[in-house]
Motif scaffolding. Sequence first.
Motif, PDB file in Angstrom:
ATOM      1  N   GLU A   1       7.020 112.305 -38.811  1.00 21.92           N
ATOM      2  CA  GLU A   1       7.311 113.136 -39.976  1.00 21.92           C
ATOM      3  C   GLU A   1       7.519 114.589 -39.557  1.00 21.92           C
ATOM      4  N   LEU A   2       8.248 115.306 -40.401  1.00 24.52           N
ATOM      5  CA  LEU A   2       8.480 116.725 -40.168  1.00 24.52           C
ATOM      6  C   LEU A   2       7.527 117.515 -41.054  1.00 24.52           C
ATOM      7  N   GLU A   3       6.692 118.356 -40.431  1.00 22.22           N
ATOM      8  CA  GLU A   3       5.716 119.145 -41.187  1.00 22.22           C
ATOM      9  C   GLU A   3       5.889 120.616 -40.820  1.00 22.22           C
ATOM     10  N   ALA A   4       6.241 121.430 -41.816  1.00 18.31           N
ATOM     11  CA  ALA A   4       6.544 122.836 -41.555  1.00 18.31           C
ATOM     12  C   ALA A   4       5.300 123.690 -41.390  1.00 18.31           C
ATOM     13  N   VAL A   5       4.183 123.285 -41.989  1.00 16.47           N
ATOM     14  CA  VAL A   5       2.970 124.113 -41.988  1.00 16.47           C
ATOM     15  C   VAL A   5       2.080 123.715 -40.812  1.00 16.47           C
ATOM     16  N   HIS A   6       1.799 124.676 -39.953  1.00 18.36           N
ATOM     17  CA  HIS A   6       1.056 124.368 -38.729  1.00 18.36           C
ATOM     18  C   HIS A   6      -0.362 123.878 -39.030  1.00 18.36           C
ATOM     19  N   SER A   7      -1.038 124.466 -39.999  1.00 20.23           N
ATOM     20  CA  SER A   7      -2.406 124.055 -40.311  1.00 20.23           C
ATOM     21  C   SER A   7      -2.457 122.599 -40.768  1.00 20.23           C
ATOM     22  N   LYS A   8      -1.404 122.130 -41.403  1.00 15.40           N
ATOM     23  CA  LYS A   8      -1.359 120.737 -41.835  1.00 15.40           C
ATOM     24  C   LYS A   8      -1.156 119.802 -40.643  1.00 15.40           C
ATOM     25  N   ARG A   9      -0.443 120.261 -39.637  1.00 11.88           N
ATOM     26  CA  ARG A   9      -0.296 119.456 -38.413  1.00 11.88           C
ATOM     27  C   ARG A   9      -1.666 119.293 -37.750  1.00 11.88           C
ATOM     28  N   GLU A  10      -2.411 120.397 -37.677  1.00 10.30           N
ATOM     29  CA  GLU A  10      -3.747 120.340 -37.079  1.00 10.30           C
ATOM     30  C   GLU A  10      -4.660 119.419 -37.885  1.00 10.30           C
ATOM     31  N   LYS A  11      -4.579 119.512 -39.191  1.00 13.28           N
ATOM     32  CA  LYS A  11      -5.406 118.665 -40.046  1.00 13.28           C
ATOM     33  C   LYS A  11      -5.067 117.195 -39.843  1.00 13.28           C
ATOM     34  N   TYR A  12      -3.779 116.888 -39.695  1.00 14.04           N
ATOM     35  CA  TYR A  12      -3.351 115.508 -39.447  1.00 14.04           C
ATOM     36  C   TYR A  12      -3.961 114.989 -38.144  1.00 14.04           C
ATOM     37  N   LEU A  13      -3.893 115.804 -37.077  1.00 12.14           N
ATOM     38  CA  LEU A  13      -4.415 115.371 -35.779  1.00 12.14           C
ATOM     39  C   LEU A  13      -5.920 115.120 -35.857  1.00 12.14           C
ATOM     40  N   SER A  14      -6.640 115.989 -36.527  1.00 11.23           N
ATOM     41  CA  SER A  14      -8.088 115.808 -36.659  1.00 11.23           C
ATOM     42  C   SER A  14      -8.416 114.524 -37.410  1.00 11.23           C
ATOM     43  N   SER A  15      -7.626 114.226 -38.440  1.00  7.11           N
ATOM     44  CA  SER A  15      -7.896 113.025 -39.248  1.00  7.11           C
ATOM     45  C   SER A  15      -7.698 111.742 -38.457  1.00  7.11           C
ATOM     46  N   GLN A  16      -6.894 111.806 -37.393  1.00 13.46           N
ATOM     47  CA  GLN A  16      -6.626 110.622 -36.580  1.00 13.46           C
ATOM     48  C   GLN A  16      -7.681 110.412 -35.490  1.00 13.46           C
ATOM     49  N   ASN A  17      -8.642 111.361 -35.378  1.00  9.57           N
ATOM     50  CA  ASN A  17      -9.604 111.307 -34.272  1.00  9.57           C
ATOM     51  C   ASN A  17     -11.018 111.571 -34.779  1.00  9.57           C
ATOM     52  N   SER A  18     -11.524 110.654 -35.553  1.00 13.75           N
ATOM     53  CA  SER A  18     -12.849 110.839 -36.148  1.00 13.75           C
ATOM     54  C   SER A  18     -13.975 110.727 -35.127  1.00 13.75           C
ATOM     55  N   THR A  19     -13.716 110.045 -33.999  1.00 14.64           N
ATOM     56  CA  THR A  19     -14.781 109.850 -33.009  1.00 14.64           C
ATOM     57  C   THR A  19     -14.845 110.977 -31.978  1.00 14.64           C
ATOM     58  N   LYS A  20     -13.863 111.866 -31.987  1.00 15.53           N
ATOM     59  CA  LYS A  20     -13.865 112.980 -31.041  1.00 15.53           C
ATOM     60  C   LYS A  20     -13.732 114.279 -31.815  1.00 15.53           C
ATOM     61  N   SER A  21     -14.528 115.266 -31.421  1.00 22.30           N
ATOM     62  CA  SER A  21     -14.460 116.567 -32.089  1.00 22.30           C
ATOM     63  C   SER A  21     -13.325 117.391 -31.477  1.00 22.30           C
ATOM     64  N   ILE A  22     -12.484 117.947 -32.342  1.00 22.63           N
ATOM     65  CA  ILE A  22     -11.335 118.742 -31.911  1.00 22.63           C
ATOM     66  C   ILE A  22     -11.483 120.145 -32.477  1.00 22.63           C
ATOM     67  N   GLU A  23     -11.273 121.131 -31.635  1.00 23.44           N
ATOM     68  CA  GLU A  23     -11.340 122.524 -32.063  1.00 23.44           C
ATOM     69  C   GLU A  23      -9.999 123.184 -31.773  1.00 23.44           C
ATOM     70  N   PHE A  24      -9.529 124.012 -32.690  1.00 22.94           N
ATOM     71  CA  PHE A  24      -8.255 124.713 -32.549  1.00 22.94           C
ATOM     72  C   PHE A  24      -8.532 126.209 -32.403  1.00 22.94           C
ATOM     73  N   ILE A  25      -7.836 126.844 -31.462  1.00 24.70           N
ATOM     74  CA  ILE A  25      -8.083 128.260 -31.183  1.00 24.70           C
ATOM     75  C   ILE A  25      -6.800 128.879 -30.633  1.00 24.70           C
ATOM     76  N   LYS A  26      -6.629 130.169 -30.850  1.00 21.14           N
ATOM     77  CA  LYS A  26      -5.517 130.868 -30.214  1.00 21.14           C
ATOM     78  C   LYS A  26      -5.878 131.155 -28.761  1.00 21.14           C
ATOM     79  N   LEU A  27      -4.901 131.054 -27.887  1.00 21.20           N
ATOM     80  CA  LEU A  27      -5.175 131.157 -26.452  1.00 21.20           C
ATOM     81  C   LEU A  27      -5.782 132.506 -26.078  1.00 21.20           C
ATOM     82  N   ASP A  28      -5.389 133.563 -26.767  1.00 19.82           N
ATOM     83  CA  ASP A  28      -5.937 134.873 -26.397  1.00 19.82           C
ATOM     84  C   ASP A  28      -7.409 135.036 -26.786  1.00 19.82           C
TER      85      ASP A  28
END
Length: 742
Positions: A450-477
């Motif tokens: 699917e095409l998703e324009a909003v970046h936060s929704k992409r992150e939310k999708y990835l987290s929802s697919q990985n309930s057994t592993k904790s995922i953290e999102f951060i800016k590289l700087d």
Amino acid sequence: MIDKWFIKDLENILDTHPVAVFIDGGGAEFLINIAEQRYTVITANTELEELHAKYVIESKQPSAERFLIHTTTKRQDLKFIREYCETNGCLEIPQLQNYIKEKVHKTLNLNINLQPEELIVAARVSIGKDQNYWLDLCHKGSAEIFDLKQELLPFLHDPEGFAKSKYDPQILELFYQKVNELLKQDYIPKPPNTLAKELVTSMLDSLVLGTSQGTLYQVYEQWVDSVSYKKSLLSYLSNYTLPSDFDPWAVRPSHPFQKIDDLWLSELGKNLHDTDAIKSWLPSIRKRAESRQALTLGIDYWQDILELIEFDSKNIVYLSSFQESVDFYTKYMYKLDSAIRNLYARFLNQRELLEPFQELYKDYVNIFLDKWFKFFGQYAENQTGTLQRIIDEANGKIAIIVGDGVSYEVAQQVSDLVDPKYTKIRDIILSDLPSETENNMSRIYMNSGELEAVHSKREKYLSSQNSTKSIEFIKLDKVNQQARSSDVLICTYKDIDDMGEKLQQKALKYFPETIEFFAEKIQTLLESGYSKVHLISDHGFVLTGLLSEADKIQVKPSGDHEKAERYIRTKDKLSSQASLIEIQRKNKGYEYLYFSTTLNPFKTPGLYGFSHGGAAPQEIITPFFSWEHSSNSMKPLGVQITNKSELEDVSGDNFQIKIKADKGSGDVFSAARKLTLIFFNKKSQVNKSDIFSLESEQSAAKDYTFDGYESLEVHLIDATTKQLIDKTTVRQNKDRDLGGLL
């Protein structure tokens, strides 16, 4: 070294007597400055001064103070201090040059042959030096009085200041004489600034003529490398005029003249297809590319020129599949992209110098693109679900850097800067089309297509697919040395694409800093507990460089369409598809995608220079790089937390973590292991233990408190490699604390 001889002679007297007399026959006044650092010195050159000296000394006796009487009066003519000579001791130096000769002979068993004035100057210069100074003087003569390799640089940097502060007039005059000898000219007194300019002119002339050697060349090398003195070199260079008639290809490769580099570039550009001329110039170009002095002065593009003029394109004709084309790009062609990017950054405003090399680059690229698009029907993206694949295959804590616009060639430069102690794997991902951020980021984060324009929704999708592993999102700087509790850390970085789209090719000057930034953050992540760090990107980019109106591709689709610099979306199939690649695919309500088969852009409103979205290898071959700690051939000692079930339900404020090491394999690597415990609450570090060690089959129990937290996540970390070994969650049961009353 004369200072050591002089003090030793005085100490022979003053070790046993409070007073010594120094009778100076002339020329040894400089030694008094040395004596004053150790003794109370009293000058007594007249009868009245002798009487005063005797009074001062006698009035302070007995005393631990040691006195040295300095006089120019001969011993037999002394009146009131003569008795000190007889009862204590006296150092007489009637002729300083003879004293020096005697000391050199006695110390080194060598005879020194210098003029008296040279010998005295040599002695004064020898202060603070060792016997090697005199050995050189004995064997090489007066040329070694001054170490011109050391003295010339401060002199050239500030001639007037050197003359005022370095030496007294007698020594300074001899120094100037030696400088004139170096210039092979007769000594004539002249202002220090004039002499310095003559010296620099001789130095620079010899570099231009290719005759530079010896002391002057060594001083030049030091000058270029010096941080504190380089400003004066640049000042001299700005006032220097190149000789009217010289051979630019005979110049010393380490020269500092940008004008000569420009002459080389101009002549190369005019003769790029003259193989004999290029062959004759290559040795000089290679030396210039390797010159430390040139690189220090910022002349750092000759390796890029070599990449272009030495590139061998004949093997392109043998490519017979799309995969072979991909392999050829990732082994050879990407280096041309790095080279031309660097040259654009340096010479974009010098069209006459840049244009021939851009044309050579485009000739090579066009030959390659003919093969690339011939087999493009075999292309298939493998970008969809990239992050999910990495997470599924992960073993231990991992970090993933998701770059925006990080091309394969940029990633290669990042990789070259990462410490080689880490094991690196360099692979690729083929981006989806069109190669633009919205589409490609959706592919990376989401395996649904699917095409998703909003970046936060992409992150939310990835987290929802990985309930057994904790995922953290951060800016590289925001990445630093602080440990994090998540299994997967995803770091985003958009600066390359943002800068490119806003500044176009003006952004290129910032790329070196960005490349260093990536390498630094990769190492930081590896040093802060992540066993593996990945670098991926949504797409790459192409640079149009010097662009004429004729270079822009004129396409005017009829009907409903959307045209960007590197792709066209249409509702209906185009009737004319000359020099275009067509892909039938639904994309944002359109049915067809069209791409240029060159690096040239479609004619569109707006700026040109940095772009992406097309199907060229620079845009769709993206990095899939990773780094991890090098594994020893021997497995480290295994360690684990043994009371995880107890820690799930703890009553009270205190808890105990039990840790046990296994038997190990019997080698030195598995005999012991240094460990530390890190405590997290809601992904933030709240505590850290001291470093402790466990040996084979040894156990440990560590006591801690909740400190007001209801639950804590505990990581057992290798204190040396920062590798996560084991982890558990500690939860406080407050119901049990109340005896079940609630």
